[in-house]
Design a protein around this motif. Sequence first.
Motif, short mmCIF file in Angstrom:
data_model
loop_
_atom_site.label_atom_id
_atom_site.label_comp_id
_atom_site.label_asym_id
_atom_site.label_seq_id
_atom_site.Cartn_x
_atom_site.Cartn_y
_atom_site.Cartn_z
N GLN A 199 40.23 29.35 48.48
CA GLN A 199 39.48 28.24 49.04
C GLN A 199 39.47 27.08 48.05
N ASP A 238 36.98 35.80 56.33
CA ASP A 238 36.85 34.61 57.19
C ASP A 238 37.90 34.61 58.28
N LYS A 264 27.09 32.72 56.73
CA LYS A 264 27.75 32.68 55.42
C LYS A 264 27.74 31.28 54.82
N TYR A 265 27.94 30.25 55.65
CA TYR A 265 28.17 28.92 55.10
C TYR A 265 27.08 27.90 55.41
N LYS A 306 25.46 26.29 52.21
CA LYS A 306 26.43 25.49 51.47
C LYS A 306 26.71 24.18 52.20
N TYR A 330 36.91 27.74 54.97
CA TYR A 330 35.87 26.90 54.39
C TYR A 330 36.38 25.49 54.10
N TYR A 358 34.62 22.41 55.61
CA TYR A 358 34.16 21.39 54.65
C TYR A 358 34.59 20.00 55.12
#
Lengths: 207, 191
Positions: free
Chosen positions: A7, A23, A44-45, A48, A88, A92
């Motif tokens: 990642q 993932d 999970k994210y 973040k 991710y 992102y």
Amino acid sequence: MQSTERQVAEPGVKPRAGSGASDLALIKRVQQGDRSAFDLLVVKYQHKILNLIMRYVRDPSEALDVAQEAFLKAYRAAPAFRGDSAFYTWLYRIAINTAKNYLVAARRRPANVDVDFQDSEQFEAFTKMSDVDTPERLALTEEIGAAVSKAIQELPDELRTAILLREIEGMSYEEIAQTMECPVGTVRSRIFRAREAIEKHLRPLLD
Amino acid sequence: MTDRFQEQISGFVDDELSADECEFFVRRLQRDSESRRQLMRYHLIGAALRGELTHSHPDTLRRRLEGALSGVRETPSPPRMRAYVKPALGVAVAAVVAAVAVLALQVVNTSAPGDVDAPDAVLAGERTEPAAYVVPPDTTGRRLVSPPIQLTNYLMRHSEYASHLSRTSVHSNVVATGQPDITEDDADVTP
């Protein structure tokens, strides 16, 4: 799907270890129509992504709206995810774009706009949001943080070191094994036992 | 839930499982709610350790998304596919109807008097001619009636048994008696 790559780290954050297989397995299930798999990706994210968006959107409740929008966009675009980049990294980029679009739209809105509650739907939505984040619920976050800190201090040294190297430093099991000079299996076991011990402190708060 | 499986949950959180293990694990998670809750708690522990917990409730975003997605269709299909589904379905239906019509026509045209098994043979797929979507135009000028029927009809019209209404020759007029007419439809009737 193509094989995964590490990642790409967001600025200031160490890259997380791992092959990305977890993932990929989840996103594959999402593409097959398993919404519960997307739920696990959110779990999970979510923190973040929320913290990332809060660098752009200061207001916590607005940041929550933007984060929700980002995840919804990711869900709708999931069938198009090909695995060229890590999940991710893809998420992102969606979050960043959603936050930027929000800021552009916010600049276009007049500064002093009174909220008109003549629209009953608006009023209902506003009160519902308030109900979700009551003072009790907000205090829970602080309690969870305090419980985890206390539990970490009570851990034996080897368990504390293993879990901190994993969660804070983002090292892989292999790297931790080299650092602690023990087998990978021992690292796996220590991290698991550390989590078990911390979870015991959390369970009364979450049940 | 065994310790080994719980350890796998921990490994899944850290992305330390192989691709095969991950697929198996994700399938199990779909039906194991306790494992899902444990997975969520492990993620929460990591977020707390990294200082990622925000001022809102740790599960607020997930719950809001759950509510928002409940109004979204279960399987988001790729948008490009949707544009071709209806026209393709229409073409498929039209093709089936045309094939059935051609097949029915060919059954009628190829069946003959006395050839009792002809329709059955066609249905059994013993025909040698390939199915066509368009009935080819008859360029030979020949009537779509088998030779035995043609001969029969000729004899009926020109023989002594021809009725006075269908007689077309002097010979039949000369030798005709009062026998009943035999038409092509009667020739098609199987005994």
